[in-house]
Design a protein around this motif. Structure first.
Motif, PDB file in Angstrom:
ATOM      1  N   VAL A 128       1.060  -0.919   0.280  1.00  0.00           N
ATOM      2  CA  VAL A 128       0.198   0.162  -0.292  1.00  0.00           C
ATOM      3  C   VAL A 128       0.624   0.781  -0.204  1.00  0.00           C
ATOM      4  CG1 VAL A 128      -1.716   1.555   1.458  1.00  0.00           C
ATOM      5  CG2 VAL A 128      -2.105  -1.182   0.753  1.00  0.00           C
ATOM      6  N   ALA A 129       0.393   2.330  -1.105  1.00  0.00           N
ATOM      7  CA  ALA A 129       1.294   3.550  -1.119  1.00  0.00           C
ATOM      8  C   ALA A 129      -0.183   4.564  -1.015  1.00  0.00           C
ATOM      9  CB  ALA A 129       1.293   4.187  -1.792  1.00  0.00           C
ATOM     10  N   MET A 130      -0.328   5.396  -0.014  1.00  0.00           N
ATOM     11  CA  MET A 130      -0.831   7.059   0.530  1.00  0.00           C
ATOM     12  C   MET A 130       0.230   7.816   0.183  1.00  0.00           C
ATOM     13  SD  MET A 130      -3.383   5.487   3.687  1.00  0.00           S
ATOM     14  CE  MET A 130      -1.661   4.487   4.637  1.00  0.00           C
ATOM     15  N   VAL A 131      -1.230   8.790  -0.844  1.00  0.00           N
ATOM     16  CA  VAL A 131      -0.080  10.113  -1.305  1.00  0.00           C
ATOM     17  C   VAL A 131      -1.374  11.235  -1.136  1.00  0.00           C
ATOM     18  CG1 VAL A 131       1.535   8.735  -2.957  1.00  0.00           C
ATOM     19  CG2 VAL A 131      -1.055  10.149  -3.410  1.00  0.00           C
ATOM     20  N   PRO A 132      -0.868  12.347  -0.795  1.00  0.00           N
ATOM     21  CA  PRO A 132      -1.807  13.370  -0.351  1.00  0.00           C
ATOM     22  C   PRO A 132      -2.437  13.544  -1.901  1.00  0.00           C
ATOM     23  CG  PRO A 132       0.653  14.384   0.431  1.00  0.00           C
ATOM     24  CD  PRO A 132       0.974  12.497  -0.748  1.00  0.00           C
ATOM     25  N   PHE A 139       3.594  14.025  -7.204  1.00  0.00           N
ATOM     26  CA  PHE A 139       3.591  12.221  -6.902  1.00  0.00           C
ATOM     27  C   PHE A 139       3.325  11.481  -7.787  1.00  0.00           C
ATOM     28  CE2 PHE A 139       2.175  14.797  -2.587  1.00  0.00           C
ATOM     29  CZ  PHE A 139       3.043  15.072  -2.202  1.00  0.00           C
ATOM     30  N   SER A 140       3.726  12.023  -9.244  1.00  0.00           N
ATOM     31  CA  SER A 140       3.655  10.371 -10.253  1.00  0.00           C
ATOM     32  C   SER A 140       4.900   9.895 -10.140  1.00  0.00           C
ATOM     33  CB  SER A 140       3.176  11.769 -11.490  1.00  0.00           C
ATOM     34  OG  SER A 140       3.778  12.364 -11.481  1.00  0.00           O
ATOM     35  N   ASP A 141       6.271  11.111 -10.241  1.00  0.00           N
ATOM     36  CA  ASP A 141       7.022  10.112 -10.337  1.00  0.00           C
ATOM     37  C   ASP A 141       8.105   9.435  -8.767  1.00  0.00           C
ATOM     38  OD1 ASP A 141       8.049  11.618 -12.324  1.00  0.00           O
ATOM     39  OD2 ASP A 141       9.142  12.770 -11.890  1.00  0.00           O
ATOM     40  N   THR A 142       7.114   9.797  -8.097  1.00  0.00           N
ATOM     41  CA  THR A 142       7.093   8.926  -6.954  1.00  0.00           C
ATOM     42  C   THR A 142       6.489   7.549  -6.730  1.00  0.00           C
ATOM     43  OG1 THR A 142       7.721  11.063  -5.619  1.00  0.00           O
ATOM     44  CG2 THR A 142       6.986   8.954  -3.990  1.00  0.00           C
ATOM     45  N   CYS A 344      12.134  19.425 -10.285  1.00  0.00           N
ATOM     46  CA  CYS A 344      11.195  19.817 -11.906  1.00  0.00           C
ATOM     47  C   CYS A 344      11.417  19.474 -12.766  1.00  0.00           C
ATOM     48  CB  CYS A 344      10.338  20.864 -11.747  1.00  0.00           C
ATOM     49  SG  CYS A 344       9.067  21.110 -12.975  1.00  0.00           S
ATOM     50  N   GLN A 345      10.808  18.094 -13.037  1.00  0.00           N
ATOM     51  CA  GLN A 345      10.766  17.229 -14.308  1.00  0.00           C
ATOM     52  C   GLN A 345      11.280  18.647 -15.425  1.00  0.00           C
ATOM     53  OE1 GLN A 345       7.750  14.402 -15.207  1.00  0.00           O
ATOM     54  NE2 GLN A 345       8.328  13.865 -17.035  1.00  0.00           N
ATOM     55  N   TYR A 346      10.092  19.596 -15.802  1.00  0.00           N
ATOM     56  CA  TYR A 346      10.147  19.872 -17.273  1.00  0.00           C
ATOM     57  C   TYR A 346      10.939  21.166 -16.923  1.00  0.00           C
ATOM     58  CZ  TYR A 346       6.129  21.717 -14.959  1.00  0.00           C
ATOM     59  OH  TYR A 346       5.151  21.448 -14.276  1.00  0.00           O
ATOM     60  N   GLN A 358      12.189  10.000  -8.325  1.00  0.00           N
ATOM     61  CA  GLN A 358      12.108   8.419  -8.445  1.00  0.00           C
ATOM     62  C   GLN A 358      12.759   7.660  -7.823  1.00  0.00           C
ATOM     63  OE1 GLN A 358      12.000   6.230 -12.290  1.00  0.00           O
ATOM     64  NE2 GLN A 358      10.309   7.710 -13.444  1.00  0.00           N
ATOM     65  N   ASN A 359      13.496   7.696  -7.385  1.00  0.00           N
ATOM     66  CA  ASN A 359      14.880   7.327  -6.264  1.00  0.00           C
ATOM     67  C   ASN A 359      13.671   7.003  -4.922  1.00  0.00           C
ATOM     68  OD1 ASN A 359      16.476   7.032  -8.416  1.00  0.00           O
ATOM     69  ND2 ASN A 359      18.016   8.597  -7.968  1.00  0.00           N
ATOM     70  N   THR A 360      13.671   8.335  -4.783  1.00  0.00           N
ATOM     71  CA  THR A 360      12.703   8.042  -3.713  1.00  0.00           C
ATOM     72  C   THR A 360      11.759   7.059  -3.652  1.00  0.00           C
ATOM     73  OG1 THR A 360      13.049  10.960  -3.030  1.00  0.00           O
ATOM     74  CG2 THR A 360      11.227   9.200  -1.622  1.00  0.00           C
ATOM     75  N   GLY A 361      10.925   6.765  -4.780  1.00  0.00           N
ATOM     76  CA  GLY A 361      10.589   5.672  -4.884  1.00  0.00           C
ATOM     77  C   GLY A 361      10.485   4.332  -4.270  1.00  0.00           C
ATOM     78  N   LYS A 362      12.166   4.193  -4.820  1.00  0.00           N
ATOM     79  CA  LYS A 362      12.857   2.741  -5.261  1.00  0.00           C
ATOM     80  C   LYS A 362      13.271   2.853  -4.370  1.00  0.00           C
ATOM     81  CE  LYS A 362      13.403   3.033  -9.944  1.00  0.00           C
ATOM     82  NZ  LYS A 362      14.172   3.985 -11.215  1.00  0.00           N
ATOM     83  N   LYS A 363      13.555   4.001  -2.882  1.00  0.00           N
ATOM     84  CA  LYS A 363      14.100   4.302  -1.823  1.00  0.00           C
ATOM     85  C   LYS A 363      12.965   3.268  -1.083  1.00  0.00           C
ATOM     86  CE  LYS A 363      17.549   7.632  -2.418  1.00  0.00           C
ATOM     87  NZ  LYS A 363      18.644   8.632  -2.644  1.00  0.00           N
ATOM     88  N   ASN A 364      11.521   3.044  -0.859  1.00  0.00           N
ATOM     89  CA  ASN A 364      11.114   3.681  -0.412  1.00  0.00           C
ATOM     90  C   ASN A 364      11.105   1.196  -0.298  1.00  0.00           C
ATOM     91  OD1 ASN A 364       9.234   5.537   0.523  1.00  0.00           O
ATOM     92  ND2 ASN A 364       8.656   5.502  -1.094  1.00  0.00           N
ATOM     93  N   TRP A 365      10.558   0.933  -1.166  1.00  0.00           N
ATOM     94  CA  TRP A 365      10.777  -0.299  -1.927  1.00  0.00           C
ATOM     95  C   TRP A 365      11.495  -0.910  -0.414  1.00  0.00           C
ATOM     96  CZ3 TRP A 365       8.240  -4.584  -1.387  1.00  0.00           C
ATOM     97  CH2 TRP A 365       8.908  -5.794  -2.383  1.00  0.00           C
ATOM     98  N   ARG A 366      13.327  -0.429  -1.059  1.00  0.00           N
ATOM     99  CA  ARG A 366      14.443  -0.512  -0.138  1.00  0.00           C
ATOM    100  C   ARG A 366      14.306  -0.867   1.642  1.00  0.00           C
ATOM    101  NH1 ARG A 366      16.866   2.112  -4.272  1.00  0.00           N
ATOM    102  NH2 ARG A 366      17.625   1.202  -6.477  1.00  0.00           N
TER     103      ARG A 366
END
Length: 369
Positions: A128-132, A139-142, A344-346, A358-366
């Protein structure tokens, strides 16, 4: 196959497509009804359930619907145990046998009973992941980073949106825990006491992201929002800017968006420590509306020609300001500089501070591992 006149629906935007089923066959004249979707509309639609004598027949048809493990085994000419092993431990099944079973699974449309698997194996395969918010790209990249690495590890992502509301987060936490996830990722470190108690008793790994402080859990992937605000303001002051404007969200929004409040507090603290008066501030009513953010920031700059720099408390504010100011003929950087606390991406700002999302998201799994 069901034989009742109940209406499966698919909601897309403001259109509700109603498929009416009679005697197991969808009617030729599929109806499309355009509605102004409201909560009462949705409640009315989803409250349509079989009643009375239909209930027993409805449950009976559901229990007999779809292929069973035994029917798949018979179709493939193998044992039910082999089918189970293909589903749960495919690396332990010979390639030819696995392909034959998979062909039967596809042919019969077999879908495993995940609830039963969860009880038997004491794992659901769901994180489960909860975002605001999922309203825009914040939060899309995360989410993408989390999803990518979960998929590679054989897990599925179950996403919840809290709308910056701790009470809603509490309800979501209770609901998701009832589905026995293998781990939970939350945004921020501020939660209700009930949510904290639920998480402490959940017996699964818990990760908090997008914030960092002494109050966070053992598994935390993020950054200190207070320090981010402080360092940006300190840097701007050390660069020699004398007249700095501050564009932020409203105080009402900061009352429940604690990370934004921490960034603002850090910015003010840096000005105090430098013996400088607090910067002139302009609030944006909707911090997620990039055009409104840009127009508000640009009007703020235009009304205060003495500004030689502005600080934006979020990337939406910063990108909106750059976009609008450039549209009005400003050179960025040039007469003005826009700074905010994360990448910022753009748009590449002259200064930014944050982990790659995106690395923040991957670090969450680790962290869960």
């Amino acid at each position: 196959m069901l034989h009742f006149n109940y209406c499966p629906i698919a909601i897309s935007g403001c259109s509700v497509f109603i498929l009416t089923k009679t005697k197991g066959v969808y009617e030729d004249n599929i109806k499309c009804v355009n509605l102004n979707i409201t909560r009462s509309n949705v409640e009315q639609i989803f409250s349509r359930r079989p009643n009375g004598a239909d209930v027993a027949a409805y449950k009976d048809e559901l229990s007999n619907a779809g292929a069973s493990l035994t029917s798949v085994a018979e179709h493939a000419g193998v044992s039910a145990m082999t089918v189970s092993r293909v589903l749960n431990q495919p690396n332990k099944v010979a390639e030819a046998t696995r392909q034959k079973v998979e062909a039967s699974l596809d042919a019969l449309g077999y879908v495993p009973n995940l609830a039963a698997n969860t009880l038997r194996r004491e794992r659901s395969g769901v994180i489960v992941a909860m975002v605001p918010t999922v309203e825009n790209s914040i939060f899309s990249d995360t989410i993408q980073g989390i999803s990518d690495i979960l998929e590679a590890a054989g897990y599925q992502l179950l996403l919840g949106c809290t709308s910056y509301d701790l009470d809603k987060e509490e309800k979501l936490t209770r609901a998701f825990l009832g589905r026995r996830p293998d781990g939970i990722i939350l945004t921020g470190i501020s939660h209700t006491d009930t949510t904290r108690a639920l998480l402490e008793n959940a017996g699964v790994p818990i990760v908090e992201m997008w914030d960092l402080s002494d109050q966070c859990s053992d598994n935390c992937v993020g950054f200190d929002n207070y320090e981010a605000g402080y360092e940006i303001a300190r840097y701007m002051l050390e660069c020699g800017y004398e007249n700095i404007g501050f564009v932020a969200t409203t105080l009402e929004h900061e009352a429940h968006e604690f990370r934004a409040a921490k960034r603002s507090a850090g910015i003010y603290a840096a000005f105090r420590d430098a013996n400088r008066a607090a910067p002139l501030r302009r609030n944006v009513s909707d911090p997620l509306a990039i055009d409104e953010c840009g127009a508000t920031a640009a009007d703020f700059v235009a009304a205060n020609p003495e500004f030689d720099a502005i600080i934006c408390s979020s990337e939406v504010l910063g990108v909106g300001a750059i976009k609008e100011l450039q549209g009005r003929g400003w050179q960025i950087p040039g007469e003005d500089q826009c700074r905010w606390y994360r990448r910022c991406q753009y748009c590449r700002p002259c200064s930014s501070r944050a982990d790659d999302d995106q690395n923040t998201g991957k670090k969450n799994w680790r962290a869960i591992c």
